[in-house]
Scaffold this motif. Structure first.
Motif, short mmCIF file in Angstrom:
data_model
loop_
_atom_site.label_atom_id
_atom_site.label_comp_id
_atom_site.label_asym_id
_atom_site.label_seq_id
_atom_site.Cartn_x
_atom_site.Cartn_y
_atom_site.Cartn_z
N ASP A 179 -9.82 -5.16 0.39
CA ASP A 179 -11.04 -4.43 0.73
C ASP A 179 -11.98 -5.36 1.51
OD1 ASP A 179 -12.38 -6.07 -1.13
OD2 ASP A 179 -12.42 -4.53 -2.67
N HIS A 180 -13.17 -4.86 1.82
CA HIS A 180 -14.13 -5.63 2.62
C HIS A 180 -14.58 -6.93 1.93
CE1 HIS A 180 -16.64 -3.26 -0.07
NE2 HIS A 180 -17.59 -4.16 0.12
N GLY A 181 -14.44 -7.01 0.62
CA GLY A 181 -14.80 -8.21 -0.11
C GLY A 181 -13.64 -9.19 -0.30
N GLY A 182 -12.47 -8.84 0.24
CA GLY A 182 -11.31 -9.71 0.13
C GLY A 182 -10.48 -9.49 -1.12
N ARG A 183 -10.85 -8.54 -1.95
CA ARG A 183 -10.09 -8.25 -3.18
C ARG A 183 -8.79 -7.54 -2.84
NH1 ARG A 183 -15.53 -7.09 -4.85
NH2 ARG A 183 -15.17 -5.08 -3.91
N VAL A 184 -7.71 -7.98 -3.46
CA VAL A 184 -6.40 -7.38 -3.22
C VAL A 184 -6.27 -6.10 -4.06
CG1 VAL A 184 -3.90 -7.69 -3.47
CG2 VAL A 184 -5.33 -9.59 -2.67
N HIS A 185 -5.88 -5.01 -3.40
CA HIS A 185 -5.67 -3.73 -4.07
C HIS A 185 -4.19 -3.37 -4.19
CE1 HIS A 185 -9.85 -2.14 -4.26
NE2 HIS A 185 -10.01 -3.15 -3.42
N TYR A 186 -3.39 -4.01 -3.37
CA TYR A 186 -1.96 -3.71 -3.37
C TYR A 186 -1.26 -4.83 -2.62
CZ TYR A 186 2.42 -1.33 -2.08
OH TYR A 186 3.74 -1.00 -1.90
N ALA A 187 -0.07 -5.19 -3.09
CA ALA A 187 0.76 -6.16 -2.37
C ALA A 187 2.21 -5.83 -2.65
CB ALA A 187 0.43 -7.58 -2.81
N SER A 188 3.05 -6.00 -1.64
CA SER A 188 4.47 -5.74 -1.86
C SER A 188 5.32 -6.66 -1.01
CB SER A 188 4.82 -4.28 -1.52
OG SER A 188 4.72 -4.05 -0.12
N MET A 245 -10.62 -1.02 4.33
CA MET A 245 -9.43 -1.69 3.86
C MET A 245 -8.69 -2.27 5.06
SD MET A 245 -9.21 -1.31 0.61
CE MET A 245 -8.94 -0.31 -0.79
N LYS A 246 -8.11 -3.43 4.85
CA LYS A 246 -7.25 -4.05 5.85
C LYS A 246 -5.89 -4.25 5.24
CE LYS A 246 -10.45 -6.22 8.84
NZ LYS A 246 -10.86 -7.31 9.61
N LEU A 247 -4.86 -3.87 6.00
CA LEU A 247 -3.49 -4.06 5.57
C LEU A 247 -2.86 -5.10 6.47
CD1 LEU A 247 -4.25 -0.97 4.84
CD2 LEU A 247 -1.82 -0.79 4.41
N ASN A 248 -2.54 -6.26 5.90
CA ASN A 248 -1.84 -7.30 6.64
C ASN A 248 -0.35 -7.12 6.39
OD1 ASN A 248 -4.58 -8.89 5.76
ND2 ASN A 248 -3.90 -9.37 7.82
N VAL A 249 0.43 -7.16 7.47
CA VAL A 249 1.88 -6.99 7.35
C VAL A 249 2.59 -8.12 8.09
CG1 VAL A 249 1.73 -4.47 7.10
CG2 VAL A 249 1.98 -5.46 9.38
N ASP A 250 3.81 -8.42 7.62
CA ASP A 250 4.62 -9.44 8.28
C ASP A 250 6.07 -9.20 7.92
OD1 ASP A 250 5.09 -11.56 9.95
OD2 ASP A 250 4.49 -13.11 8.53
N ALA A 251 6.96 -9.85 8.68
CA ALA A 251 8.40 -9.75 8.45
C ALA A 251 9.00 -11.14 8.43
CB ALA A 251 9.05 -8.91 9.56
N GLY A 252 10.11 -11.25 7.72
CA GLY A 252 10.84 -12.51 7.68
C GLY A 252 12.32 -12.26 7.89
#
Length: 134
Positions: free
Chosen positions: A24-33, A1-8
């Motif tokens: 996940d490794h296939g690019g499917r989103v499992h969570y977003a906030s 899993m990769k978690l991309n984070v950012d701030a504004g």
């Protein structure tokens, strides 16, 4: 899993936003906030808050192995340096370094904004709408 984070953050806006997306490794989103913070904070402090949030999400959701990606090179460099300093973000750095010790955490890395676009959009959503969402 990769978690991309950012701030504004918007100068004078008195509000800030954090974005986090888990794929996940296939690019499917499992969570977003998108998380709103009703305070204007310095950009570096917000980027570190976003990284901390990403680590907390990965650990709380019990992802077996995950890594964090951020487009803030300065934040990554501060986290990876072990020097003690008198930064206004030392407490955040300590919290992040502690969570990086979890077995499930593969590490943290810098990515260009293009690779972190969804997290960037989520952070701006929270900033503009002054609302959090999952």
């Amino acid at each position: 899993m990769k978690l991309n984070v950012d701030a504004g953050v918007k100068d004078g806006g008195r509000v800030s936003g954090l974005g986090c997306v888990v794929r996940d490794h296939g690019g499917r989103v499992h969570y977003a906030s998108a998380t709103v913070i009703i305070r204007e904070l310095a950009p570096l402090q917000l980027e570190l808050q976003a990284i901390l949030l990403g680590l907390q999400v990965g650990i709380q959701r019990k992802f077996h192995r995950f890594s964090i990606e951020s487009d803030c090179l300065r934040a990554i460099q501060l986290i990876q340096k072990k020097e003690e300093g008198c930064h206004d973000v030392d407490c955040l750095l300590d919290q992040i370094r502690t969570l990086l010790l979890y077995d499930s955490v593969d590490g943290i890395s810098f990515v260009l904004r293009e690779a972190n676009r969804v997290a960037h959009v989520l952070a701006n959503y929270a900033l503009i709408n002054k609302a959090s969402a999952m």
